[in-house]
Design an enzyme around this catalytic site. Structure first.
Site, PDB file in Angstrom:
ATOM      1  N   HIS A 119      11.025 -39.499  19.831  1.00 25.70           N
ATOM      2  CA  HIS A 119      10.568 -40.465  18.831  1.00 25.70           C
ATOM      3  C   HIS A 119       9.094 -40.287  18.475  1.00 25.70           C
ATOM      4  CE1 HIS A 119       9.341 -42.990  22.401  1.00 25.70           C
ATOM      5  NE2 HIS A 119       8.346 -43.279  21.598  1.00 25.70           N
ATOM      6  N   ASP A 149      15.997 -38.728  24.174  1.00 25.49           N
ATOM      7  CA  ASP A 149      14.635 -38.947  23.692  1.00 25.49           C
ATOM      8  C   ASP A 149      13.634 -37.958  24.278  1.00 25.49           C
ATOM      9  OD1 ASP A 149      12.746 -40.106  22.097  1.00 25.49           O
ATOM     10  OD2 ASP A 149      12.341 -41.804  23.418  1.00 25.49           O
ATOM     11  N   SER A 223       3.719 -43.100  25.057  1.00 25.09           N
ATOM     12  CA  SER A 223       5.029 -42.445  24.967  1.00 25.09           C
ATOM     13  C   SER A 223       4.880 -40.930  25.040  1.00 25.09           C
ATOM     14  CB  SER A 223       5.721 -42.815  23.657  1.00 25.09           C
ATOM     15  OG  SER A 223       6.135 -44.155  23.665  1.00 25.09           O
TER      16      SER A 223
END
Length: 464
Positions: A119, A149, A223
C-alpha cells in the site's frame, strides 16, 4: 582525672555499641548477611523479573537498524477532468494531477533489494528511495503481493549497502522487547521501543490473517519499516495501526518476517507468489463453537469440509478432525493455521497433528497449488480467477463461477458460468479463501447477495 575517666568510659561504650551493631547487622548471621532470612525469602523465587527497560540495551540494535531503513516516496499521476468545460463546451480538458505518498522500507541485501508494504507504493508512477545518509535513488518495482501487503523494490548503487538480516518470527515470544524503526510524519530514522503484545493476531482483513502485535509506537509513515529484536534482526514489517484517530493509540501490527521472507524469495525466483493450500475449510474452536459441535476441545481448527483432489483429501484428513499442530507449530486458532501455511509453497510437506475420536494422530500432507483450490455453495462451484482475467477486467481479486449443479439455477447456467464474483453481502472478495470464509458462516436457508461482472464486462447483482 575524673573528667578524663568519664570521656574514656563514653568512648568505650560507643565502640562497644558500634561493634555490636556490626555483628548484629552485617556479620555472617546478621540481618543483612547473605544467610539472612530476608535474602533467603527473596531467593525463594525461581528467577528475578526485571520490569525496567534500563536493563535492556537498545543502542546497538537501533544503530544497526536505522542505517538499513529507508524513506520511500511514491509519486502517482491521475487524470482529472474539468466538469465545467465538459458541461458547457463538451470538452473534457483532462489534466494530470500529481499525488505524493510516503512510507518506509527495509534494505535486505547489500546490492539494493528493499522490502516495503504494497500500500506504500500502490499505483506509483515513480518511486524514490532516500537512504539514512540522505542519498536518493530511483527504485524499480520487482513485484508485489497485494494479499499479504508486501512489495519488493530494487535500487542500483555502486556502494555496498547495510542491510537487515531476517530472524525466525515463529520463535518470537510475547513480552519480548522490540524496536520499531521508520519515518513517521517524514521524520527520518525514528526509533520507538515496546514489547510483543500478541502473536498470530487475526484482524479479519481480506488478506493477512496472522499479525505480530506490539505496543511500540507506530504512526503514518512507519508503514513498511522494520520491527526488530534487541539484536537488530528483522522479525516483522510494520504495516498498520488500530486507531479511531489514524494515529498511534497503544498498539500496532506487523507482518511476521517468515511470511515476508517467503514472499520476497518467491518474487525473486518465480516473479510471483507461490501459494500452498492445505485444502480444508472450517473454523477455529472456542467455548461456544465447541458446545455447538459437541466436542470437548476449545482450541484448534475444526475441519468442516475437505476439498476434493487436495493434499488434505489425499492424506486422509476428514470432516470433524481438529488440527492442533502443523509441524512443530501449535494451532490454537485460524490465524495460527493460515500464518504457518502462508510460509509454505505448493508441494511442500507439512506434518499435520489432529484429534480424531479423542486420539491424537499425525498425517503428512503435500500442499496443493492455490490456483486449483475451489469451493462449492448452494450448488455453485467457485474457483480463483487467472492473472489474464485480472488484466482483462482490471481487477485485483474475485472468484469465478466454474459450474452450476443447483437444479433451480440450471436454466441460468449459461448466463452465470464464467461470471466473476466481486463481493458477497457487500464484502469485497479477493480469492477463494475470503469467499469460503464468508460462505462457511451461511446456513443453507440464508440468502446471499452477490455482485459480479459477466463475460461482457457488465456489473450485475443477484440474490441466491
Amino acid at each position: 582525672m575524673k573528667r578524663f575517666s568519664s570521656l574514656f568510659l563514653v568512648s568505650l561504650l560507643s565502640g562497644a555499641v558500634t561493634l555490636g551493631s556490626y555483628k548484629l547487622l552485617f556479620d555472617e548471621n546478621g540481618y543483612f548477611s547473605k544467610n539472612s532470612i530476608v535474602t533467603q525469602a527473596s531467593n525463594s523465587y525461581e528467577r528475578n523479573v526485571g520490569l525496567s527497560a534500563e536493563a535492556v540495551d537498545f543502542i546497538e540494535a537501533a544503530d544497526k537498524t536505522i542505517h538499513t531503513v529507508v524513506h520511500v516516496k511514491n509519486v502517482s499521476r491521475k487524470s482529472i477532468s474539468n466538469p465545467i468545460l465538459e458541461y458547457f463546451y463538451g470538452y473534457r480538458g483532462d489534466q494530470l494531477q500529481e499525488q505524493v505518498g510516503t512510507g518506509s522500507g527495509v534494505i535486505i541485501s547489500e546490492d539494493g533489494y528493499i522490502v516495503t508494504n504494497n500500500h506504500v507504493i500502490k499505483d506509483a508512477s515513480e518511486i524514490e528511495i532516500t537512504l539514512n545518509n540522505k542519498k536518493s535513488y530511483p527504485a524499480k518495482l520487482i513485484g508485489t503481493d497485494s494479499k499479504m501487503d508486501i512489495a519488493l523494490l530494487k535500487i542500483t548503487t555502486d556502494e555496498k549497502l547495510p542491510y537487515t538480516t531476517f530472524a525466525n518470527s515463529d520463535e518470537v515470544k510475547v513480552g519480548e522487547w522490540v524496536l520499531a524503526v521508520g519515518n513517521p510524519y517524514n521524520l527520518t530514522s525514528t526509533v520507538t521501543a515496546g514489547i510483543i503484545s500478541a502473536k498470530a493476531r487475526n484482524l479479519d482483513t481480506s488478506g493477512i490473517q496472522s499479525f505480530i502485535q506490539t505496543d511500540a509506537a507506530v504512526n503514518p509513515g512507519n508503514s513498511g519499516g522494520a520491527l526488530v529484536n534487541t539484536r537488530g534482526e528483522l522479525i516483522g514489517i510494520n504495516t498498520m495501526i488500530s486507531s479511531p484517530t489514524g494515529s498511534y493509540t497503544g498498539y500496532s501490527f506487523a507482518i511476521p518476517s517468515n511470511n515476508a521472507r517467503k514472499i520476497i524469495e518467491d518474487l525473486m525466483e518465480f516473479g510471483n507468489v507461490q501459494r500452498g493450500v492445505l485444502g480444508v475449510e472450517g473454523g477455529e474452536l472456542n467455548a461456544m463453537a465447541s458446545k455447538e459441535l459437541g466436542v470437548p476441545e476449545t482450541q484448534g481448527f475444526y475441519i468442516n469440509k475437505v476439498q476434493k483432489k487436495s493434499g488434505a483429501e489425499k492424506a486422509g484428513l476428514q470432516k470433524g478432525d481438529i488440527i492442533i499442530k502443523l509441524d512443530n507449530q501449535k494451532v490454537a486458532s485460524f490465524a495460527d493455521l493460515s500464518g504457518y501455511i502462508n510460509t509454505k509453497r505448493p508441494n511442500d510437506k507439512v506434518d499435520v497433528t489432529f484429534i480424531r475420536e479423542g486420539k491424537n494422530k499425525v498425517l503428512p500432507v503435500i500442499l496443493s497449488k492455490n490456483e486449483f483450490f475451489n469451493t462449492e455453495f448452494k450448488g455453485i462451484e467457485l474457483e480463483n480467477i487467472t492473472a489474464a482475467e485480472k488484466t482483462r477486467f482490471h481487477l485485483d481479486g474475485g472468484v469465478k463461477i466454474k459450474s452450476i449443479t443447483n437444479e433451480n439455477l440450471k436454466q441460468y447456467e449459461e448466463e452465470l458460468r464464467g461470471n466473476i464474483i466481486l463481493s458477497i453481502d457487500n464484502v469485497k472478495i479477493k480469492d477463494i479463501e475470503s469467499a469460503s470464509k464468508i460462505l462457511n458462516n451461511k446456513a443453507e436457508n440464508q440468502s446471499v447477495q452477490m455482485e459480479m461482472i459477466n463475460k461482457r464486462g457488465e456489473i450485475i447483482r443477484i440474490i441466491f
